[in-house]
Write an enzyme that holds these catalytic residues in place. Structure first.
Site, short mmCIF file in Angstrom:
data_model
loop_
_atom_site.label_atom_id
_atom_site.label_comp_id
_atom_site.label_asym_id
_atom_site.label_seq_id
_atom_site.Cartn_x
_atom_site.Cartn_y
_atom_site.Cartn_z
N LYS A 126 0.80 -1.01 0.37
CA LYS A 126 0.31 0.22 -0.03
C LYS A 126 1.12 1.31 0.47
O LYS A 126 2.44 0.76 0.39
CB LYS A 126 -1.25 0.02 1.43
N ARG B 239 -10.65 0.54 14.08
CA ARG B 239 -10.05 1.16 13.39
C ARG B 239 -11.40 0.07 12.48
O ARG B 239 -12.57 1.31 11.78
CB ARG B 239 -9.14 0.85 13.47
N TYR C 43 16.26 30.62 8.83
CA TYR C 43 14.47 30.15 8.56
C TYR C 43 14.48 31.27 10.41
O TYR C 43 14.71 30.10 11.02
CB TYR C 43 14.07 30.10 8.65
N MET D 13 12.15 25.21 2.89
CA MET D 13 11.84 23.76 2.30
C MET D 13 12.36 22.47 1.19
O MET D 13 12.11 21.87 1.15
CB MET D 13 10.56 24.18 0.95
C1 LIG Z 1 -0.22 -1.93 6.76
C2 LIG Z 1 -1.54 -2.66 7.32
C3 LIG Z 1 -0.47 -3.78 7.44
C4 LIG Z 1 1.03 -3.87 7.63
O1 LIG Z 1 1.76 -2.91 9.15
P1 LIG Z 1 3.16 -3.70 9.28
O2 LIG Z 1 3.46 -2.89 10.43
O3 LIG Z 1 3.83 -1.99 8.76
O4 LIG Z 1 3.74 -4.87 8.72
C5 LIG Z 1 -0.87 -5.30 7.61
N1 LIG Z 1 -1.85 -5.49 7.13
C6 LIG Z 1 -3.13 -4.58 7.67
C7 LIG Z 1 -4.26 -4.61 8.14
C8 LIG Z 1 -2.36 -3.61 7.58
O5 LIG Z 1 -3.47 -1.95 7.89
#
Ligand SMILES: *Cc1c(COP(=O)(O)O)cnc(C)c1O
Length: 359
Positions: free
Chosen positions: A35, A133, A255, A303
């Protein structure tokens, strides 16, 4: 011409994948979470590298990320499963089904939609075991178990849940979620393969492995455990020195004039800044590696540039490269200096870097 470069070591990602896979029992498959463009490293290169290591399960968060993945495997039809963690919201389920992507169904509404418009097509069911979640809660599971007709319309590939505290191995929440996962998945009253562990979850032991594990961060070199990092570093981030300045009188840098530097001193202005994902919170804490030596950032991160104190390093000159993340500065150490986690450092890596993928 080139001011900064990001090297991604695909061979290190492959070795990390095989290392994790080696920890699993015979019946357990190892997925890869790709992802957010493979945590910012570039899914277009990372996913095929993992496919070449026989990874056949890929998780993304958005439907658009599934569509953006390159063709995995030789011919038109791939043997890899691509799962969409954030489910059906905002997507056309017909498009997902037509592509053969596998949505993670997080709500009863998702399940009803999939059973209606994509009957018989593969999906994953997410149950919540304490993260609060995403996924079906206990009452949803109860309701679903009374609606056998609904589940029968779905080619249920896995039932999954997600751990909240897997990176703290002695946290009591781990065992509590494991227990809840067993109870809730059994309450569905339908035999199904199970998936619980992320990267850190793999290190909690075989009880947590079930049929499929879903590592992300560990593949990319982030430490999944509390002590020494068992994973190999994957990225090297470098940038060039734009200017070397001799400080001959007491003056401020950057800055806000927040940092005063006293002579005799030497500074190097480096071509990286918060627009590159080099977080502004590294102000006052960050270090870069100049010729193998760690040197502090002085003044605020701006930046497009930072300024580093290189007093005593007279041989450093304009155009030289410095390391920002890599062998001497692991991503977890940089994250700690920035007051964040490695995930946020990687997913913020900007697109101004010249990206190089090595095998
Ligand atoms: C992002 C995610 C993972 C991977 O988690 P890591 O801590 O990066 O290994 C696995 N399962 C779900 C549901 C996630 O959202």
């Amino acid at each position: 011409m080139m001011l900064s470069s990001l090297n991604v070591d695909l061979a290190a990602i492959a070795r990390n994948y095989l290392y994790l896979k080696n920890k699993l029992g015979n019946g357990t498959d190892c997925a890869a979470v790709v992802k957010a463009d493979a945590y910012g490293l570039g899914a277009a290169a990372v996913a095929p590298a993992l496919y070449a290591q026989n990874c056949r399960h890929f998780f993304v968060a958005h439907t658009s990320e599934a569509f953006d993945l390159p063709q995995l495997g030789e011919s038109g039809k791939t043997d890899a499963a691509i799962y969409i963690l954030n489910g059906l919201t905002g997507s056309d389920p017909r498009e997902i089904a037509a592509k053969g992507f596998v949505p993670v169904l997080n709500t009863l509404t998702d399940i009803e939609t999939w059973a209606t418009v994509a009957a018989g097509k593969p999906a994953v069911l997410h149950i919540d075991t304490g993260m609060n979640r995403l996924g079906l809660g206990g009452r949803d599971v109860e309701e679903l178990s009374t609606r056998k007709d609904l589940l029968q319309k779905i080619d249920l590939r896995y039932v999954m849940s997600h751990l909240a505290c897997a990176d703290e191995s002695s946290h009591p929440k781990n065992a509590a979620q494991l227990k809840a996962f067993r109870t809730l998945s059994a309450a569905l009253d339908r035999p199904c393969r199970l998936s619980l562990a992320n990267s850190s979850g793999i290190f909690l032991g075989v009880d947590y492995h079930f049929d499929l594990v879903r590592p992300g961060c560990a593949l990319y070199g982030i430490n999944p455990v509390e002590d020494g990092n068992p994973m190999q570093g994957v990225i090297t981030l470098k940038a060039r020195i734009l200017q070397v300045r001799e400080i001959k009188e007491s003056s401020t840098v950057g800055y806000g004039a927040t940092y005063t530097i006293n002579p005799p001193a030497l500074t190097a202005t480096i071509s990286v800044g918060y627009a590159d994902g080099y977080l502004r919170s590294l102000t006052g804490h960050g270090r870069v590696c100049v010729n193998g030596v760690r040197r502090p950032i002085v003044g605020r991160v701006s930046m497009d540039t930072i300024v580093v104190d290189i007093t005593g390093m007279a041989d450093i000159k304009q155009g030289d490269w410095v390391e920002l993340i890599g062998e001497h500065l692991p991503v977890d150490a940089v994250a700690k200096s920035a007051g964040t986690i490695g995930y946020e450092i990687l997913t913020n890596l900007g697109n101004r870097y010249h990206r190089v993928y090595t095998n």
